[in-house]
Scaffold this motif. Structure first.
Motif, PDB file in Angstrom:
ATOM      1  N   TYR A 164       0.829  -1.204   0.000  1.00  0.00           N
ATOM      2  CA  TYR A 164       0.000   0.000   0.000  1.00  0.00           C
ATOM      3  C   TYR A 164       0.865   1.257   0.000  1.00  0.00           C
ATOM      4  CZ  TYR A 164      -3.992  -3.001   1.351  1.00  0.00           C
ATOM      5  OH  TYR A 164      -4.970  -3.959   1.402  1.00  0.00           O
ATOM      6  N   ARG A 165       1.948   1.246   0.801  1.00  0.00           N
ATOM      7  CA  ARG A 165       2.849   2.395   0.818  1.00  0.00           C
ATOM      8  C   ARG A 165       3.483   2.587  -0.562  1.00  0.00           C
ATOM      9  NH1 ARG A 165       6.203   4.930   4.511  1.00  0.00           N
ATOM     10  NH2 ARG A 165       4.282   5.078   5.749  1.00  0.00           N
ATOM     11  N   ALA A 168       1.123   4.276  -2.959  1.00  0.00           N
ATOM     12  CA  ALA A 168       1.042   5.705  -2.670  1.00  0.00           C
ATOM     13  C   ALA A 168       2.325   6.424  -3.078  1.00  0.00           C
ATOM     14  CB  ALA A 168       0.767   5.920  -1.178  1.00  0.00           C
TER      15      ALA A 168
END
Length: 266
Positions: A164-165, A168
């Protein structure tokens, strides 16, 4: 839908053919606290964040018994931190001897970038280890668009948080437009949890556990046996595709894009 990103693991996937660097460091770290472990035992939890890896080893029945025989009690969380504190500088020390790029990596990265894809990365290595490795990889021509390390977030593999990081950091979505490459079961689980396509690497990393020279010295039958065993491990972990090394990725990207065009998702 076109693919938007490749997200690669580091050791055994992009660098360090055979994922050799951590092995001696684990064996030596345990030796310094009076406990003997084998390379095969050290490899078993590979892909996990390094603290989780140490804990997985300490809390196995057999290694826990060895610890108890030496220290008079079973290991606890303080012991996990103690071994990790020994392991990390040992791993940093050996990184320069295990920083070679895996053959074919730069060609695949150049192809992906020419298609407009981003190059992300996650790793079970901690930030201090990666601070040693990243400049060496960059000097050799490999500099992904981000690096997310074990310990950067509340949880590492097999959770999807590092993925997820990465989404982003590099600005890509949806996950179905991304491909995760990894040589370990926790790394494949990370990609699956995040909703990406996953590609297991059978011969360049932990599943085979051989240096390139060792692999090249095998007879065709022995090489096929190593490949079959590694393929089975990664397929059972849920990998959508399993290839030998990153050099074999391009036909898989075509196959994934064909699936996307047909409306299929991971």
């Amino acid at each position: 839908m076109a693919l938007k990103a490749l997200i690669l693991d580091w050791a055994g996937t992009a660098v360090d053919f055979g994922s050799r660097a951590p092995m001696g460091a684990f064996v030596e770290a345990f030796s310094r606290v009076g406990v003997t472990i084998s390379i095969d035992e050290a490899r078993e939890p590979m892909g996990l964040p390094k603290r989780d890896h140490v804990a997985a080893l300490l809390y196995t029945h057999t290694i826990g018994q060895r610890w108890e025989a030496v220290h008079g009690r079973l290991p606890d969380e303080a012991d996990v931190d103690r071994v990790l504190a020994i392991f990390e500088p040992l791993n940093v020390e050996v990184i320069p001897r295990h920083a070679d790029l895996i053959p074919g990596l730069l060609d695949v990265v150049a192809f992906a970038r020419a298609k407009g894809m981003k190059i992300g990365s996650t790793t079970g290595y901690t930030r201090p280890i990666m601070e040693k490795l990243m400049p060496l990889a960059a000097e050799a021509g490999y500099a992904p668009d981000n690096v997310v390390c074990a310990g950067d977030l509340a949880a590492g593999r097999p959770s999807p948080l590092m993925m997820y990081r990465t989404f982003a950091d590099i600005g890509v979505w949806p996950p179905s437009a991304c491909v995760k490459l990894d040589d370990t079961e926790p790394g494949i689980a990370e990609g699956l949890a995040a909703g990406t396509w996953t590609v297991g690497l059978a011969l360049s990393g932990n599943a085979a556990g051989l240096s390139k020279a060792e692999l090249d010295s095998l007879s065709p039958d022995d090489r096929a046996m190593v490949r079959a065993r590694a393929n089975d491990r990664l397929s059972r972990a849920g990998a959508h595709f399993v290839i030998d090394t990153v050099a074999d990725l391009l036909p898989v990207l075509d196959a994934i894009e064909a699936r996307l065009a047909a409306g299929l998702r991971p």
